[in-house]
Design a protein around this motif. Structure first.
Motif, PDB file in Angstrom:
ATOM      1  N   GLN A  10       0.820  -1.214   0.000  1.00 19.13           N
ATOM      2  CA  GLN A  10       0.000   0.000   0.000  1.00 19.13           C
ATOM      3  C   GLN A  10       0.856   1.267   0.000  1.00 19.13           C
ATOM      4  O   GLN A  10       0.552   2.244  -0.697  1.00 19.13           O
ATOM      5  CB  GLN A  10      -0.922   0.001   1.213  1.00 19.13           C
ATOM      6  CG  GLN A  10      -2.001  -1.076   1.171  1.00 19.13           C
ATOM      7  CD  GLN A  10      -2.817  -1.087   2.449  1.00 19.13           C
ATOM      8  OE1 GLN A  10      -3.678  -0.236   2.659  1.00 19.13           O
ATOM      9  NE2 GLN A  10      -2.542  -2.049   3.317  1.00 19.13           N
ATOM     10  N   LEU A  14       1.267   4.387  -2.763  1.00 16.51           N
ATOM     11  CA  LEU A  14       1.220   5.810  -2.434  1.00 16.51           C
ATOM     12  C   LEU A  14       2.499   6.513  -2.885  1.00 16.51           C
ATOM     13  O   LEU A  14       2.466   7.656  -3.354  1.00 16.51           O
ATOM     14  CB  LEU A  14       1.016   6.006  -0.930  1.00 16.51           C
ATOM     15  CG  LEU A  14      -0.357   5.661  -0.360  1.00 16.51           C
ATOM     16  CD1 LEU A  14      -0.382   5.927   1.147  1.00 16.51           C
ATOM     17  CD2 LEU A  14      -1.446   6.478  -1.045  1.00 16.51           C
ATOM     18  N   LYS A  17       2.222   7.184  -6.560  1.00 17.37           N
ATOM     19  CA  LYS A  17       1.262   8.263  -6.820  1.00 17.37           C
ATOM     20  C   LYS A  17       1.871   9.623  -6.489  1.00 17.37           C
ATOM     21  O   LYS A  17       1.691  10.594  -7.232  1.00 17.37           O
ATOM     22  CB  LYS A  17      -0.009   8.058  -5.990  1.00 17.37           C
ATOM     23  CG  LYS A  17      -0.922   6.958  -6.483  1.00 17.37           C
ATOM     24  CD  LYS A  17      -2.186   6.904  -5.626  1.00 17.37           C
ATOM     25  CE  LYS A  17      -3.141   5.844  -6.104  1.00 17.37           C
ATOM     26  NZ  LYS A  17      -4.377   5.808  -5.259  1.00 17.37           N
ATOM     27  N   LEU A  27      -2.352  13.318   1.142  1.00 18.16           N
ATOM     28  CA  LEU A  27      -1.336  12.328   1.501  1.00 18.16           C
ATOM     29  C   LEU A  27      -1.498  11.833   2.934  1.00 18.16           C
ATOM     30  O   LEU A  27      -1.485  10.621   3.186  1.00 18.16           O
ATOM     31  CB  LEU A  27       0.060  12.911   1.303  1.00 18.16           C
ATOM     32  CG  LEU A  27       1.232  11.972   1.639  1.00 18.16           C
ATOM     33  CD1 LEU A  27       1.158  10.690   0.837  1.00 18.16           C
ATOM     34  CD2 LEU A  27       2.572  12.675   1.410  1.00 18.16           C
ATOM     35  N   GLU A  30      -4.454   9.550   3.336  1.00 12.80           N
ATOM     36  CA  GLU A  30      -4.189   8.279   2.650  1.00 12.80           C
ATOM     37  C   GLU A  30      -3.278   7.390   3.499  1.00 12.80           C
ATOM     38  O   GLU A  30      -3.512   6.185   3.629  1.00 12.80           O
ATOM     39  CB  GLU A  30      -3.533   8.552   1.291  1.00 12.80           C
ATOM     40  CG  GLU A  30      -4.421   9.281   0.300  1.00 12.80           C
ATOM     41  CD  GLU A  30      -5.086   8.347  -0.685  1.00 12.80           C
ATOM     42  OE1 GLU A  30      -5.173   7.146  -0.388  1.00 12.80           O
ATOM     43  OE2 GLU A  30      -5.511   8.832  -1.737  1.00 12.80           O
ATOM     44  N   LEU A 223       6.992  11.655   1.817  1.00 11.09           N
ATOM     45  CA  LEU A 223       6.269  10.465   2.273  1.00 11.09           C
ATOM     46  C   LEU A 223       6.837   9.938   3.582  1.00 11.09           C
ATOM     47  O   LEU A 223       6.085   9.532   4.474  1.00 11.09           O
ATOM     48  CB  LEU A 223       6.312   9.373   1.195  1.00 11.09           C
ATOM     49  CG  LEU A 223       5.487   8.108   1.479  1.00 11.09           C
ATOM     50  CD1 LEU A 223       4.032   8.447   1.797  1.00 11.09           C
ATOM     51  CD2 LEU A 223       5.570   7.146   0.305  1.00 11.09           C
TER      52      LEU A 223
END
Length: 323
Positions: A10, A14, A17, A27, A30, A223
């Motif tokens: 997962q 992300l 993306k 973000l 998510e 991230l």
């Protein structure tokens, strides 16, 4: 390892993306969807290193050679044996033994580049970073946490000029660290006679190294920050052994590099503040733990002289770190 693989997949999605510019504002939500869906698993018996396999003699022998300036090289077999014991619950083997010894070996440049690569690849594998990670608090935290600690050391050595980490290994490291941070919930600092666990301080060390890594794209750094903040918000036990200060230091180092990072951190802090209404509606031990963890982190951010002015101004104006 099903849960680990699910979380990793997962987060990889992300990551793709974000790199493609498909998400930004969403973000944090998510990432939160990934983390809140993680299901704890039942405890099993933790298998620890066998400290009777001669590791004490090996550490002592290598230390004596170092002190006498007679250690010019170290065998792959001896290195491998040392790193098989970084999960020991004996602090004199794990921390004051392997960690101190390896630090001296690195400083004296005794290892070859191939050996550094060997250790790095060993540390980023699932068996090093994820044993028993979805189970309740357990002694495997030492293996996980010290794998991260040694990774931060190797990242520093690489950044200082050794240049032994290739792009594929760096890419794997990012995926593994994202997954590790999302899953790690053991917040113990000094764990009695077993010594330091300190997972979140070691996380801060790795993230700080990656913050300075010019080869890492901005999306990856965003991230990593997003996963850290999101996991931090959901921790159910306190961080009280200097971890908030270490993490604030990482955030200051990252955000002062580019306004993109400070803008994102500011957005995350504002969203976190809005979430407090629902958190405070459920008064219990976990709620107060979360609030005080947050308070300690925000106070550390305000007190860090390297933190961008827009961040500290927002926190001071909102009086956001006191309650």
């Amino acid at each position: 390892m099903k849960e680990v693989e699910s979380v990793r997949t997962q987060l990889q999605q992300l990551r793709a993306k974000l790199q493609n510019g498909e998400i930004y504002q969403s973000l944090i939500p998510e990432v939160d969807n990934v983390i809140k869906a993680i299901k704890p698993t039942a405890p099993t018996k933790v298998v620890l290193p066998d400290d009777q396999d001669g590791i004490k003699d090996l550490i002592e022998n290598l230390r004596e050679q170092l002190s006498a300036h007679k250690l010019d090289e170290i065998s792959d077999a001896d290195l491998t044996q040392l790193f098989q014991h970084i999960g020991s619950t004996n602090l004199f083997i794990r921390d004051k033994g392997v960690y101190f010894l390896f630090s001296d070996i690195i400083q004296q440049q005794i290892t070859s580049k191939d050996q550094l690569k060997l250790i790095f690849k060993h540390l980023i594998q699932d068996e090093s970073l994820f044993p028993y990670i979805t189970e309740p608090q357990n002694d495997a935290v030492f293996q996980r946490s010290f794998s991260v600690m040694f990774l931060s050391t190797l990242l520093y050595v690489d950044r200082a000029g050794s240049n032994f980490i290739d792009d594929e290994s760096k890419n794997t490291l990012v995926d593994q660290m994202l997954t590790y941070i999302a899953l790690e919930t053991d917040t113990r600092g000094y764990a009695g006679e077993k010594g330091w666990a300190h997972a979140y301080t070691h996380i801060g060390n790795v993230l700080d190294e990656l913050a300075f890594d010019k080869s890492l794209v901005r999306a990856d750094k965003l991230l990593l920050l997003a996963v850290l903040i999101t996991r931090y918000k959901r921790l159910a036990t306190p961080l009280i052994f200097g971890e908030p200060e270490r993490l604030a230091g990482y955030m200051a180092d990252l955000t002062k590099q580019n306004k993109l990072y400070s803008d994102f951190l500011l957005l995350a802090l504002k969203n976190w503040r809005h979430e407090l209404v629902s958190i405070q509606a459920q008064e219990n031990e976990q709620m107060w733990t979360s609030l005080y963890n947050r308070q300690r982190l925000l106070q550390a951010m305000v007190l860090n002289p390297e933190m961008p002015k827009e961040i500290t101004t927002y926190l001071n104006e909102e009086d956001d770190f006191r309650f």
